[in-house]
Design an enzyme around this catalytic site. Sequence first.
Site, PDB file in Angstrom:
ATOM      1  N   HIS A 187     -11.651  -5.104   7.918  1.00 16.46           N
ATOM      2  CA  HIS A 187     -12.458  -4.947   6.708  1.00 16.46           C
ATOM      3  C   HIS A 187     -13.714  -4.121   6.955  1.00 16.46           C
ATOM      4  CE1 HIS A 187      -9.881  -8.243   5.448  1.00 16.46           C
ATOM      5  NE2 HIS A 187     -10.372  -8.211   4.231  1.00 16.46           N
ATOM      6  N   GLU A 209       0.817  -1.223   0.000  1.00 18.79           N
ATOM      7  CA  GLU A 209       0.000   0.000   0.000  1.00 18.79           C
ATOM      8  C   GLU A 209       0.850   1.272   0.000  1.00 18.79           C
ATOM      9  OE1 GLU A 209      -0.798  -2.689   1.720  1.00 18.79           O
ATOM     10  OE2 GLU A 209      -2.769  -3.206   0.931  1.00 18.79           O
TER      11      GLU A 209
END
Lengths: 386, 326
Positions: free
Chosen positions: B131, B62
Amino acid sequence: MTVESTAARKPRRSSKRTSAAKTPAKAPEGSAPELVQLLTPEGERVEHPDYSIDLTAEELRGLYRDMVLTRRFDAEATALQRQGELGLWASLLGQEAAQIGSGRALHDDDYVFPTYREHGVAWCRGVDPTNLLGMFRGVNHGGWDPNSNNFHLYTIVIGSQTLHATGYAMGVAKDGADSAVIAYFGDGASSQGDVAEAFTFSAVYNAPVVFFCQNNQWAISEPTERQTRVPLYQRAQGFGFPGVRVDGNDVLACLAVTRSALERARRGEGPTLVEAFTYRMGAHTTSDDPTKYRADEERAAWEAKDPILRLRAYLEKQGAADEAFFTALDEESEALGKRVREAVRAMPDPDRMAMFDHIYADGNPLVDEERAQFAAYQASFAEEGE
Amino acid sequence: MAVAKMSLAKALNESLRRALDTDPKVLIMGEDVGKLGGVFRITDGLQKDFGEERVIDTPLAESGIVGTAIGLALRGYRPVVEIQFDGFVFPAYDQIVTQLAKMHARALGKIKLPVVVRIPYGGGIGAVEHHSESPEALFAHVAGLKVVSPSNASDAYWMMQQAVQSDDPVIFFEPKRRYWDKGEVDTEAIPGALHAASVARTGTDLTLAAYGPMVKVCLEAAAAAQEEGKSIEVVDLRSMSPIDFDTVQASVEKTGRLVVVHEAPVFYGSGAEIAARITERCFYHLEAPVLRVGGYHAPYPPARLEEEYLPGLDRVLDAVDRSLAY
């Protein structure tokens, strides 16, 4: 296997490096070459099978001049910090050859992503040295237009800029341009995840980027042994591109190796890691005290490898520079020091409203509101004073 | 056809397609955004039509995704990067906060950083750890970033167009549990400003302010309250940085009461900022303290508990009752 024995292992290199370099994103076979050197500490010219260089006397004098003026600028900045004119300074003393050698290998359309110590590279890019002092004086956080000299802002968070360089290089490749990008970082930054990610991305996308690591042996007080168990240049092999260790105090070798790596990038053959093996003669920054963590003998040993003295010895042996050249350069150095000193002292504090400038390109109502409140608050003092 | 009914996910897909089509400098980057079309299929079919040079599958890193996007932006591209899930943005947080947000200012405005960071966020889909989070306040706190979240298909379509066209970095939070909600999208409409809030429902007794996934909950709460004779106004903030306080203020001056609703923990959340500002602006109009409904000061819980954690209809209506009781 110890670090020493890994470093000393004889490479099975010969001509493999050249042939392997023609296949993008593939590491050369065998281990990478040992320290590339073209000029010994005594100023003797030596040859290397992969990195030949042939410079005119004028070019040699030019490299010498760059190193001397850069050192003079750096000394002036250190002095200005001691006089309280700068809040901090990160000296490059000892690393002039790594920076001038690599910096002079660049073409005008190449792009540089520095860390915060690349004053010599900035010099090669034509960035006015006084521009570098603004952030150290505390009047801005960068302050120059990166696109005017293809020299990005200094980056304080170590290793971050290696990803910016990689992304920029991906853009260069997309544009079909034949320029290259160079990212500077240190041995300490090599421990950062961002550097590993930059290696991954650049290899995967075959980006035209050169990673130029100045291994100056110390990350503040942490020695290179605290960053890595293998010589840094060998890291590249695991990512699938070549790594090479160059004598970072040898300006000719730094120029030749960087030039070769940049040409490889321009040919579309992807990234290269160059480890310039050098030494930070001073402190990490003026806030630091190297006598607390390293031995005087170590510094003395590196003093004998001084990049400027060895090129001077070579120039003199070659008869490539006469006394008039050195005298004129001394005068130029003093003039530069004076110019820098006067420029710093004359550097105005920023307008207080400047803290609200350029936060958003598109503007922002919250910033506008706070700017107006701050202006009104300041104006209230003016009214009281009347 | 200018007006079509589509899901919020499809609206984002159509919007990204239009952005790629309009400007050759626009790039899509992220993990699995190519052949797979992203784990939520937001980029479905884009690589097929625009090629691997425009829709770029990245390594699973990321910080690398955002860091290289910064470099591409410096080269003149307009990258739209996808962070796969909210909780995965933190490896990139350093690049977003220390680099992306500040570079324009550091260069005294000489360079621009038109990077969009797309983050599917929030809970309610029964997902595993990392999540389901709502980290918007962490980004809104940082000067230099715009932080927005659409609540419906039309806003998703238009706010994405505006985010891509913005010369500033935009953190674009996509309410993942609303991806499949359908709404009308007029692809020829002229949208309001990216940071402008909108009044999603008018009312006179109390204002509910929310954004992203909570707007729907608030609209349902307002409808339920209507049956009890209470007239609730719902303001969809749309942007968490900057916040359109003028629209909230106008609503509160009318209703005299405000309840802010978000999924993120209440403590130091965006509700605190709104409550403070609105109290300052509307002190003499307020009939009750500004109340907040949101997540607890606890890690987002396992999926079997998320219905307890997330503000639902009952918790919002309870806050409405408490406000009206003052």
